[in-house]
Design a protein around this motif. Structure first.
Motif, PDB file in Angstrom:
ATOM      1  N   VAL A 152       4.176   9.733  -7.979  1.00 41.67           N
ATOM      2  CA  VAL A 152       5.127   9.963  -9.072  1.00 41.67           C
ATOM      3  C   VAL A 152       4.408   9.960 -10.420  1.00 41.67           C
ATOM      4  CG1 VAL A 152       7.137   9.014 -10.275  1.00 41.67           C
ATOM      5  CG2 VAL A 152       7.066   9.012  -7.770  1.00 41.67           C
ATOM      6  N   ILE A 153       3.465   9.032 -10.594  1.00 39.06           N
ATOM      7  CA  ILE A 153       2.718   8.929 -11.853  1.00 39.06           C
ATOM      8  C   ILE A 153       1.925  10.204 -12.118  1.00 39.06           C
ATOM      9  CG2 ILE A 153       0.758   7.744 -12.949  1.00 39.06           C
ATOM     10  CD1 ILE A 153       1.814   5.164 -11.605  1.00 39.06           C
ATOM     11  N   LYS A 154       1.262  10.730 -11.101  1.00 36.95           N
ATOM     12  CA  LYS A 154       0.468  11.956 -11.275  1.00 36.95           C
ATOM     13  C   LYS A 154       1.368  13.140 -11.636  1.00 36.95           C
ATOM     14  CE  LYS A 154      -3.364  10.606  -8.254  1.00 36.95           C
ATOM     15  NZ  LYS A 154      -4.353  10.552  -9.342  1.00 36.95           N
ATOM     16  N   GLN A 155       2.532  13.231 -11.002  1.00 36.82           N
ATOM     17  CA  GLN A 155       3.477  14.301 -11.338  1.00 36.82           C
ATOM     18  C   GLN A 155       3.977  14.161 -12.769  1.00 36.82           C
ATOM     19  OE1 GLN A 155       6.629  14.410  -8.377  1.00 36.82           O
ATOM     20  NE2 GLN A 155       5.163  14.244  -6.695  1.00 36.82           N
TER      21      GLN A 155
ATOM     22  N   ASP B 173       0.830  -1.213   0.000  1.00 38.21           N
ATOM     23  CA  ASP B 173       0.000   0.000   0.000  1.00 38.21           C
ATOM     24  C   ASP B 173       0.865   1.264   0.000  1.00 38.21           C
ATOM     25  OD1 ASP B 173      -2.243  -1.605   0.024  1.00 38.21           O
ATOM     26  OD2 ASP B 173      -2.577  -1.427   2.193  1.00 38.21           O
ATOM     27  N   VAL B 174       1.925   1.242   0.815  1.00 34.82           N
ATOM     28  CA  VAL B 174       2.815   2.408   0.894  1.00 34.82           C
ATOM     29  C   VAL B 174       3.541   2.620  -0.432  1.00 34.82           C
ATOM     30  CG1 VAL B 174       4.867   3.364   2.028  1.00 34.82           C
ATOM     31  CG2 VAL B 174       3.121   2.182   3.387  1.00 34.82           C
ATOM     32  N   ILE B 175       4.047   1.514  -1.023  1.00 35.66           N
ATOM     33  CA  ILE B 175       4.759   1.607  -2.301  1.00 35.66           C
ATOM     34  C   ILE B 175       3.838   2.152  -3.387  1.00 35.66           C
ATOM     35  CG2 ILE B 175       5.901   0.276  -4.126  1.00 35.66           C
ATOM     36  CD1 ILE B 175       6.753  -1.705  -1.882  1.00 35.66           C
ATOM     37  N   CYS B 176       2.630   1.607  -3.463  1.00 36.75           N
ATOM     38  CA  CYS B 176       1.688   2.045  -4.504  1.00 36.75           C
ATOM     39  C   CYS B 176       1.298   3.506  -4.315  1.00 36.75           C
ATOM     40  CB  CYS B 176       0.439   1.163  -4.490  1.00 36.75           C
ATOM     41  SG  CYS B 176       0.736  -0.502  -5.129  1.00 36.75           S
TER      42      CYS B 176
ATOM     43  N   GLU C 114      -4.158   4.252 -14.201  1.00 40.36           N
ATOM     44  CA  GLU C 114      -3.079   4.488 -13.246  1.00 40.36           C
ATOM     45  C   GLU C 114      -2.836   3.250 -12.389  1.00 40.36           C
ATOM     46  OE1 GLU C 114      -4.158   8.025 -11.137  1.00 40.36           O
ATOM     47  OE2 GLU C 114      -3.345   9.355 -12.694  1.00 40.36           O
ATOM     48  N   LYS C 115      -3.882   2.497 -12.097  1.00 38.75           N
ATOM     49  CA  LYS C 115      -3.721   1.256 -11.327  1.00 38.75           C
ATOM     50  C   LYS C 115      -2.899   0.237 -12.110  1.00 38.75           C
ATOM     51  CE  LYS C 115      -6.358  -2.538  -9.236  1.00 38.75           C
ATOM     52  NZ  LYS C 115      -5.330  -2.735  -8.210  1.00 38.75           N
ATOM     53  N   GLU C 116      -3.175   0.096 -13.404  1.00 31.99           N
ATOM     54  CA  GLU C 116      -2.426  -0.852 -14.233  1.00 31.99           C
ATOM     55  C   GLU C 116      -0.959  -0.440 -14.323  1.00 31.99           C
ATOM     56  OE1 GLU C 116      -5.738  -2.485 -17.434  1.00 31.99           O
ATOM     57  OE2 GLU C 116      -4.904  -0.474 -17.701  1.00 31.99           O
TER      58      GLU C 116
END
Length: 490
Positions: free
Chosen positions: A253-256, A244-247, A289-291
Motif C-alpha cells: 500500500v505504501i509503495k502504491q 510479516d504478512v501484515i507488513c 518505508e520500514k519506519e
C-alpha cells in the motif's frame, strides 16, 4: 589388531575427559549466570523495597497472569500492598527485577521524570513487533515520528473526520447488526475498529485487504505478550508470521501511495499515511518505508484492541444499569433530533455528549484497557525511602489509584458524576498514561467511541445472552464467550 585395541583404549580415555570438560564449562556458565542474576536482583549496598522475587526465573509472572485470567488483575497489587504496608514493593516479572510503585504520587514521579530518571520499557516481544515505531523508539530518533503522529491525532486535526466516522459506523450497523436477533458483539467490535482505523489512517478500503489484515491482527494480538520463543507451534511464532504478512501488505500500500503522490493524484494531507510519506524533519530527512510500516502497524494494532475492548465493557455496563442507559439515550436522541435527515455528526455534536463521555470515563476507571506500563531506571534513584538500582524496571498501576477509596469513594460503584466539573484530582485517573508518553490516540478513541455509542443507542435495545459472562484480562479486558447479545430495534 593391537593398533585397533590401542585406538579404542585411547578413545575410551578421551570421552570421559571431554564429558568432564563439558560438565565443567556448563557448571561455570551456571555459576556465572547465577552470579549475574544475583548481582542484578540483589545488588549490594542498596536499601531495596520490601517484597519477594518469587520462583526462580519465572518470578511472580505466572501469579499475575493467573489473576488476569480470573478477571481480577488488581488483586495482585492490592494483596502485596496490604502485605508489605507500602506503596512500593519489589518483585520479579518477565525475567526482570521490578519495583511496583502505586498511587498518584508514583504516577506523578514517573510521568514527570521521563527521559530524566526513567525511560519507557517494553518486553522483547513487543520490541520485535514494533522495532522502529514511536512506541519503542527513544530520544532524538523518536521526535520527528512523534511530532507527525501527534499533529494528526490532535483534536483540531481529527474534527474533520467525525462525519467520515459516522458514515462508516452507520454502514457497519446496517450490514452487520440490523435485521439480526442475536449477534456476537466482541468480534464485530474488533472488526469495526479495524475498518475505521484502516480508513482514517491509510484510506484502505479494499475489502479483501481489510479482511486479510483483520485475520492476521487476531493472530498478532494473541501472541504479542508472550515469551519471545520463535519456535513453530508457539503463539509468539504465529504472531511474528502474522506480522510479516501484515507488513508485506502495508508495504505494498505504501509503495502504491508513493506513486500516487509523485503523480499528484493524492494530496500530501490526504491521510496519515500520505503525511508520513511526504513530511521531512528539520534536517530534511524523510521516514523510511520500514519506519512508516511499523508506525502504521502500531496505530492499527492499538485501534484494533483497546477501543473495541472499551466499547464492549461500556455496552456491558449499560445493559446492567438501565438508569445510566436511559440518561445516555436522552442525551443522544436530543442530538439526533437536532440533525436534518441524512446529516452526519460533526464536532459540535461530539462536544454535547458530556454525560456519554463521563460514563465512558467511568468504564475506563473500572475496566481500563491497560493495567499500567513499565519504565526502566536509567540511573540509580530513590523513591519512597528505598533505592531502585539502574537497570531495574518500574511498574505503575492504573488500579492502585482507580480503585482506591481515598480518591474514588465507594470505588466499585458505577458513578459517572465523578467526572463532572474538573473531575478527579491530578494523577489519580490515568487510563491513557501521562507525561511525554501519554497515549497520543486519546482523542481518536474518544471520537470513535462517541460516534459508535450514538449510532448504537438510537437504533437498538440489547441484552446479554450470558448476563454474568466472565471477563479475563489477556492483556486487555475480554469477554470469554465473545459477548453474545439479543438485539431489538428501537
Amino acid at each position: 589388531m593391537d593398533s585397533q585395541r590401542l585406538g579404542e583404549s585411547s578413545l575410551f580415555k578421551i570421552v570421559p575427559l571431554i564429558s568432564c570438560l563439558l560438565l565443567g564449562l556448563l557448571t561455570l556458565a551456571c555459576l556465572a549466570g547465577f552470579t549475574a542474576f544475583r548481582a542484578k536482583f540483589r545488588p549490594k549496598g542498596y536499601i531495596l523495597p520490601p517484597g519477594s522475587f518469587g520462583w526462580p526465573l519465572v518470578g511472580e509472572t505466572l501469579i499475575r497472569q493467573r489473576l488476569g485470567q480470573l478477571g481480577k488483575p488488581e488483586e495482585y497489587i492490592k494483596r502485596r500492598r496490604l502485605l508489605y504496608g507500602k506503596d512500593i514493593f519489589k518483585t520479579s516479572l518477565l525475567l526482570q527485577p521490578v519495583a511496583v510503585v502505586c498511587g498518584p504520587a508514583a504516577n506523578k514521579f514517573l510521568f514527570s521524570n521521563e527521559n530524566k530518571l526513567v525511560v519507557t520499557w517494553w518486553t522483547k516481544s513487543i520490541q520485535n513487533v514494533f522495532p522502529s515505531s514511536v512506541l519503542t523508539s527513544r530520544g532524538l530518533h523518536a521526535r520527528p515520528i512523534k511530532k507527525l503522529l501527534t499533529a494528526f491525532l490532535k483534536p483540531e486535526a481529527l474534527q474533520s473526520y467525525v462525519g467520515t466516522m459516522d458514515s462508516i459506523t452507520q454502514s457497519f450497523m446496517e450490514t452487520e447488526w440490523e435485521g439480526k436477533e442475536e449477534i456476537m458483539v466482541f468480534p464485530l467490535l474488533k472488526l469495526h475498529s479495524f475498518v475505521m482505523a484502516s480508513r482514517i489512517f491509510t484510506t484502505i478500503q479494499d475489502p479483501n485487504i481489510v479482511q486479510n489484515l483483520t485475520q492476521q491482527f487476531h493472530v498478532l494480538m494473541d501472541g504479542i505478550i508472550e515469551i519471545p520463543l520463535n519456535i513453530p507451534g508457539t503463539r509468539y511464532y504465529r504472531a511474528m508470521r502474522a506480522r510479516d504478512v501484515i507488513c508485506r501488505d502495508l508495504l505494498s500500500v505504501i509503495k502504491q501511495r508513493r506513486v500516487a503522490l509523485s503523480a499528484g493524484t493524492v494530496s500530501p494531507t490526504h491521510d496519515l499515511l500520505t503525511s508520513l510519506l511526504s513530511t521531512a524533519d528539520e534536517n530534511g530527512r524523510f521516514l523510511t518505508e520500514k519506519e512508516i510500516t511499523d508506525n502504521i502497524l502500531l496505530l492499527l494494532f492499538s485501534a484494533h484492541g483497546t477501543t473495541s475492548s472499551t466499547i464492549a465493557m461500556l455496552m456491558r455496563y449499560l445493559a446492567e444499569l438501565p438508569h445510566i442507559y436511559e440518561e445516555i439515550l436522552r442525551e443522544q436522541m436530543g442530538i439526533a433530533a437536532s440533525k436534518a435527515p441524512g446529516e452526519l455528526l460533526d464536532w459540535k455534536d461530539i462536544r454535547q455528549m458530556k454525560y456519554s463521555w463521563n460514563t465512558t470515563c467511568e468504564v475506563l476507571r473500572l475496566s481500563p484497557p491497560i493495567e499500567g506500563t513499565f519504565r526502566e531506571a536509567i540511573t540509580d534513584l530513590t523513591y519512597g525511602g528505598f533505592d531502585i538500582p539502574k537497570g531495574w524496571k518500574l511498574f505503575w498501576s492504573v488500579h492502585s489509584s482507580h480503585k482506591n477509596p481515598e480518591y474514588f469513594p465507594d470505588p466499585e460503584k458505577f458513578d459517572p458524576s465523578r467526572f463532572d466539573g474538573d473531575g478527579p484530582a491530578p494523577y489519580t485517573y490515568v487510563p491513557f498514561g501521562g507525561g511525554p508518553r501519554r497515549c497520543p490516540g486519546y482523542e481518536y478513541a474518544r471520537l470513535e467511541i462517541m460516534v459508535f455509542l450514538h449510532n448504537l443507542v438510537k437504533r437498538f435495545i440489547w441484552e446479554p445472552v450470558f448476563p454474568n459472562e466472565k471477563i479475563k484480562v489477556d492483556p486487555l479486558p475480554v469477554p470469554v464467550q465473545g459477548f453474545p447479545i439479543r438485539l431489538r430495534p428501537r
